[in-house]
Design an enzyme around this catalytic site. Structure first.
Site, PDB file in Angstrom:
ATOM      1  N   ARG A 219      45.403   9.653 -42.929  1.00  0.00           N
ATOM      2  CA  ARG A 219      44.697  10.755 -42.280  1.00  0.00           C
ATOM      3  C   ARG A 219      45.123  12.065 -42.943  1.00  0.00           C
ATOM      4  O   ARG A 219      46.283  12.219 -43.334  1.00  0.00           O
ATOM      5  CB  ARG A 219      45.042  10.825 -40.779  1.00  0.00           C
ATOM      6  CG  ARG A 219      44.392   9.739 -39.915  1.00  0.00           C
ATOM      7  CD  ARG A 219      42.886   9.929 -39.785  1.00  0.00           C
ATOM      8  NE  ARG A 219      42.248   8.942 -38.922  1.00  0.00           N
ATOM      9  CZ  ARG A 219      41.697   7.809 -39.353  1.00  0.00           C
ATOM     10  NH1 ARG A 219      41.734   7.488 -40.636  1.00  0.00           N
ATOM     11  NH2 ARG A 219      41.110   6.987 -38.499  1.00  0.00           N
ATOM     12  N   GLU A 248      37.496  17.564 -42.678  1.00  0.00           N
ATOM     13  CA  GLU A 248      36.548  16.696 -43.384  1.00  0.00           C
ATOM     14  C   GLU A 248      35.146  17.046 -42.906  1.00  0.00           C
ATOM     15  O   GLU A 248      34.913  17.071 -41.710  1.00  0.00           O
ATOM     16  CB  GLU A 248      36.853  15.219 -43.083  1.00  0.00           C
ATOM     17  CG  GLU A 248      38.171  14.767 -43.673  1.00  0.00           C
ATOM     18  CD  GLU A 248      38.483  13.285 -43.428  1.00  0.00           C
ATOM     19  OE1 GLU A 248      37.620  12.561 -42.879  1.00  0.00           O
ATOM     20  OE2 GLU A 248      39.589  12.861 -43.768  1.00  0.00           O
ATOM     21  N   HIS A 267      36.502  10.177 -47.801  1.00  0.00           N
ATOM     22  CA  HIS A 267      36.887   9.235 -46.734  1.00  0.00           C
ATOM     23  C   HIS A 267      36.060   7.948 -46.788  1.00  0.00           C
ATOM     24  O   HIS A 267      35.318   7.623 -45.858  1.00  0.00           O
ATOM     25  CB  HIS A 267      36.760   9.895 -45.359  1.00  0.00           C
ATOM     26  CG  HIS A 267      37.605   9.233 -44.306  1.00  0.00           C
ATOM     27  ND1 HIS A 267      38.182   9.915 -43.253  1.00  0.00           N
ATOM     28  CD2 HIS A 267      37.995   7.941 -44.156  1.00  0.00           C
ATOM     29  CE1 HIS A 267      38.871   9.062 -42.496  1.00  0.00           C
ATOM     30  NE2 HIS A 267      38.766   7.860 -43.028  1.00  0.00           N
TER      31      HIS A 267
END
Length: 302
Positions: A219, A248, A267
């Protein structure tokens, strides 16, 4: 069990106000990691809510205390994404250490001149020490895949030694400082918690080797990005590969995007057709089991 459901059918995250309106009176919620399931949302949902099922292995977007307080059960999707995430982590590690993105750019834009001795040289895995920050299912799976590259030694740190997992990959438990000092490659595989928030900061980077490659597929919140930028731009470490950032998406004008020795992916660690299908099915089955009051295939014990 007859279920009436309403689906947000868009690739864009559901707007917060819309979500707060739509959850009112729901018995269950199936969410992804872009949705914050906090006190505000649980209040909006009201007393009917029995189960929250997230299509992720990470649960840092869920307020576990609030869910526990209300007796709401939580489903998540571990295991089904382990192979996929480990595979991408290895791909990102190699792309970073062997400078693949830089290399394709050079080939495409006329930088490919005659053969040069040290041009685009990177760092190899053979005879290296690989460090793992947070040894869980995914950390083990990464090590299993890296082993055939003739890695010399695996080391890891965690809140406590994990002998049963460590034995599978013959990894040695070391302190956080030793992990920083010894690792040629450092893979971050820990959950984002209050303890791990910003743990990869100047304190870590300043102790790392000059030739070290830093990889994060966990993360974004575990990394202090300002410190990482400093470390990369001053040559304190050799390179970084990130699949996760804060926020993000990372704004395109972010300083990290200006660095050649930083590879940033949007991601995608669990993004294979097989895995996303498995995650979807597991999240749905967790939700249904929770609504029926049955044991979930994968329940997060609160």
């Amino acid at each position: 069990l007859w279920v009436q459901f309403e689906m947000w059918d868009s690739d864009e995250p559901v707007p917060r106000l819309e979500l707060l309106k739509k959850v009112k009176g729901c018995d269950g919620i199936l969410c992804v990691l872009t949705e914050k399931i906090d006190a505000q949302l649980l209040e909006a949902a009201g007393p009917n809510l029995k189960v929250v099922s997230t299509m992720s292995v990470g649960f840092d977007h869920l307020s576990l205390d609030e869910l526990k307080k209300r007796g709401i059960r939580v489903g998540y999707t571990p295991d089904v994404l382990t192979d996929c995430v480990a595979e991408l982590t290895v791909a990102l590690l190699l792309a970073t250490s062997r400078r693949l993105i830089e290399a394709t750019h050079e080939a495409k834009t006329g930088g490919w001149g005659t053969w040069r001795t040290l041009w685009l040289c990177g760092h190899e895995l053979a005879n290296s020490t690989v460090g793992i920050l947070g040894l869980g299912r995914i950390g083990v799976a990464i090590a299993e895949r890296l082993k055939p590259f003739k890695v010399k030694k695996f080391i890891y740190t965690d809140v406590a030694p994990r002998p049963e997992l460590a034995n599978m990959i013959e990894a040695e438990y070391v302190s956080f400082d030793e992990l920083a000092k010894q690792s040629d490659f450092l893979a971050v595989c820990c959950a984002l918690t209050q303890e791990t928030h910003g743990i990869c900061n100047w304190n870590l980077f300043s102790k790392m080797k000059k030739n070290a490659i830093f990889i994060n597929t966990s993360r974004g919140g575990v990394v202090n990005q300002e410190d990482l930028y400093e470390a990369l731009s001053t040559g304190l470490i050799a390179g970084a590969g990130l699949d996760v950032t804060t926020p993000e998406p990372l704004p395109t004008h972010h300083p990290l995007f200006t660095l050649k020795n930083c590879v940033i992916l949007p991601h995608i660690a669990s993004a294979s057709y097989t895995t996303r299908n498995a995650m979807s099915a597991l999240a749905a089955n967790n939700l249904l089991a929770g609504l029926r009051g049955e044991p979930m295939p994968k329940e997060l014990k609160l």
